[in-house]
Design a protein around this motif. Sequence first.
Motif, PDB file in Angstrom:
ATOM      1  N   LYS A 307      19.795   7.490   9.196  1.00  0.00           N
ATOM      2  CA  LYS A 307      18.360   7.566   8.962  1.00  0.00           C
ATOM      3  C   LYS A 307      18.053   7.869   7.500  1.00  0.00           C
ATOM      4  O   LYS A 307      17.054   7.396   6.954  1.00  0.00           O
ATOM      5  CB  LYS A 307      17.745   8.633   9.877  1.00  0.00           C
ATOM      6  N   TYR A 308      18.901   8.648   6.861  1.00  0.00           N
ATOM      7  CA  TYR A 308      18.726   8.979   5.448  1.00  0.00           C
ATOM      8  C   TYR A 308      18.915   7.739   4.577  1.00  0.00           C
ATOM      9  O   TYR A 308      18.231   7.564   3.562  1.00  0.00           O
ATOM     10  CB  TYR A 308      19.719  10.076   5.063  1.00  0.00           C
ATOM     11  N   CYS A 309      19.858   6.870   4.957  1.00  0.00           N
ATOM     12  CA  CYS A 309      20.197   5.695   4.138  1.00  0.00           C
ATOM     13  C   CYS A 309      19.324   4.484   4.433  1.00  0.00           C
ATOM     14  O   CYS A 309      19.314   3.535   3.639  1.00  0.00           O
ATOM     15  CB  CYS A 309      21.667   5.328   4.362  1.00  0.00           C
ATOM     16  N   ALA A 310      18.613   4.483   5.564  1.00  0.00           N
ATOM     17  CA  ALA A 310      17.814   3.314   5.939  1.00  0.00           C
ATOM     18  C   ALA A 310      16.776   2.931   4.890  1.00  0.00           C
ATOM     19  O   ALA A 310      16.610   1.740   4.589  1.00  0.00           O
ATOM     20  CB  ALA A 310      17.155   3.550   7.298  1.00  0.00           C
ATOM     21  N   PRO A 311      16.049   3.876   4.276  1.00  0.00           N
ATOM     22  CA  PRO A 311      15.060   3.477   3.258  1.00  0.00           C
ATOM     23  C   PRO A 311      15.688   2.756   2.063  1.00  0.00           C
ATOM     24  O   PRO A 311      15.053   1.889   1.457  1.00  0.00           O
ATOM     25  CB  PRO A 311      14.436   4.814   2.836  1.00  0.00           C
ATOM     26  N   ARG A 312      16.923   3.118   1.702  1.00  0.00           N
ATOM     27  CA  ARG A 312      17.585   2.438   0.589  1.00  0.00           C
ATOM     28  C   ARG A 312      17.879   0.982   0.941  1.00  0.00           C
ATOM     29  O   ARG A 312      17.709   0.084   0.110  1.00  0.00           O
ATOM     30  CB  ARG A 312      18.874   3.177   0.232  1.00  0.00           C
ATOM     31  N   ALA A 313      18.327   0.755   2.174  1.00  0.00           N
ATOM     32  CA  ALA A 313      18.550  -0.624   2.620  1.00  0.00           C
ATOM     33  C   ALA A 313      17.227  -1.383   2.662  1.00  0.00           C
ATOM     34  O   ALA A 313      17.176  -2.578   2.329  1.00  0.00           O
ATOM     35  CB  ALA A 313      19.209  -0.621   3.995  1.00  0.00           C
ATOM     36  N   GLN A 314      16.165  -0.695   3.052  1.00  0.00           N
ATOM     37  CA  GLN A 314      14.842  -1.322   3.092  1.00  0.00           C
ATOM     38  C   GLN A 314      14.410  -1.762   1.698  1.00  0.00           C
ATOM     39  O   GLN A 314      13.889  -2.867   1.517  1.00  0.00           O
ATOM     40  CB  GLN A 314      13.820  -0.343   3.670  1.00  0.00           C
ATOM     41  N   LEU A 315      14.636  -0.907   0.695  1.00  0.00           N
ATOM     42  CA  LEU A 315      14.260  -1.246  -0.673  1.00  0.00           C
ATOM     43  C   LEU A 315      15.042  -2.458  -1.166  1.00  0.00           C
ATOM     44  O   LEU A 315      14.482  -3.360  -1.808  1.00  0.00           O
ATOM     45  CB  LEU A 315      14.513  -0.041  -1.584  1.00  0.00           C
ATOM     46  N   ARG A 316      16.340  -2.511  -0.861  1.00  0.00           N
ATOM     47  CA  ARG A 316      17.148  -3.649  -1.288  1.00  0.00           C
ATOM     48  C   ARG A 316      16.660  -4.933  -0.610  1.00  0.00           C
ATOM     49  O   ARG A 316      16.613  -5.996  -1.239  1.00  0.00           O
ATOM     50  CB  ARG A 316      18.622  -3.409  -0.943  1.00  0.00           C
ATOM     51  N   ALA A 317      16.277  -4.831   0.647  1.00  0.00           N
ATOM     52  CA  ALA A 317      15.795  -6.012   1.369  1.00  0.00           C
ATOM     53  C   ALA A 317      14.484  -6.518   0.765  1.00  0.00           C
ATOM     54  O   ALA A 317      14.301  -7.731   0.557  1.00  0.00           O
ATOM     55  CB  ALA A 317      15.623  -5.688   2.845  1.00  0.00           C
ATOM     56  N   LEU A 318      13.546  -5.606   0.465  1.00  0.00           N
ATOM     57  CA  LEU A 318      12.257  -6.018  -0.090  1.00  0.00           C
ATOM     58  C   LEU A 318      12.413  -6.579  -1.503  1.00  0.00           C
ATOM     59  O   LEU A 318      11.725  -7.533  -1.879  1.00  0.00           O
ATOM     60  CB  LEU A 318      11.285  -4.837  -0.084  1.00  0.00           C
TER      61      LEU A 318
END
Length: 414
Positions: A307-318
């Motif tokens: 859950k902590y790392c999910a926003p970082r993956a989200q940023l890379r995707a966007l």
Amino acid sequence: MARESLTYQCPACGGPLHFDAQTGVPTCDYCDSTFTVEQVEAYYAEKQAKADAAAMGDSAGKQPGVSAGVHAASPVPQPVMVADGRERAREAQHAGAYAQTQVTGDDAIAAYLQSKKPLEEGDANAACVVCSSCGAALIVSGSTAVSQCPYCGNNTVVPGTLGNTLEPDLVIPFETTKEQAVEALKEHYKGKFLLPKAFKEENHIEEIQGVYVPFWLFDAKAEGSQTFRCENHRYWSDSDYDYVETTKYSCYRRGSTRFARIPADGSKRMPDDMMDSIEPFDFSKLKPFSMGYLPGFLAERYDADVKYCAPRAQLRALNTLGSRLESTVTGYDTVLPDNRVDGDVSYTNVSYALFPVWMLHTKWNGGDYLFAMNGQTGRMVGDLPCDNKKMALTGLLTFLGTAVLGVLLTFLIV
């Protein structure tokens, strides 16, 4: 379930096993026998089954080892020859074995966590040591000795507990050796005059360690829109003036794209930019996780959960979605984003993997320096320390050289 104290030892002679990065199989340090990971796993699974059955016999008032549920011991696996040192027999056999069952919707992460079991319940050979200085928790096999923390260089590590550590789904085995990593480091600092001499000492280079770094891999779908400011220019001249005609446009794009295995490292101690820099890893070499790949190496226990790392993956995707949207805006002289991507990312699947990294920590003049090399491809990164005395000497020589040159030019002009 009983947990007999086991270590990965050679089934042929009892010596310690280590995973050989060049051959891709567990190898004995004493008799040089080699075994497939499946053979070692099967052999120790049988030993664990015997321990469990014996414990059940004890609880029923029977003599250890004579429970009706105990099977005859499996024969000791025979060493195998590895053709050309690079045989990958498991790839064909497990071509899709590590594919996760896809879960859809926004609850993919929650469903994944609910389906996972802690590592301590999944493998009797897993142990944990903790650095008494920085607190790094490292998972090791029973046959791996740990003498130094790869993150801070501290020489004191103590036994720890696995806690609620999840069992990894996947692993990319090491394909480069320690010797190759040392040679690559030597090449890396060749010709760097400002590098401190202490950093080049052979005894310091030998402190490099192989570590499996935890990564979360996200399958996702990104959907969004973005506006771009575009311009076309027309130039002409007459006898009096030069002219520029600028025509401005506003372009709108909307789209979606899917991603497979967006990596985000699960280590707070490992700088994210460093881990991004040693990418890419070859995901075609992913294997189902087995403790058989760990002997001789360390594996960091993640301290940044999914859950902590999910926003970082989200940023890379966007960010990637924005680049793809911009690539569709053509026919203009200049194209600039007018805003950030306005979009959403939904995860369809997640998995937990260990990636191979060679690490070297050093201290210089009160500063900490971390060097890392991709244990699969050999790509290396790291901020090298700088010798302040050499830097001052270089500055002085540059100043004197400039001054002397200035004096000479003055005499030549006169």
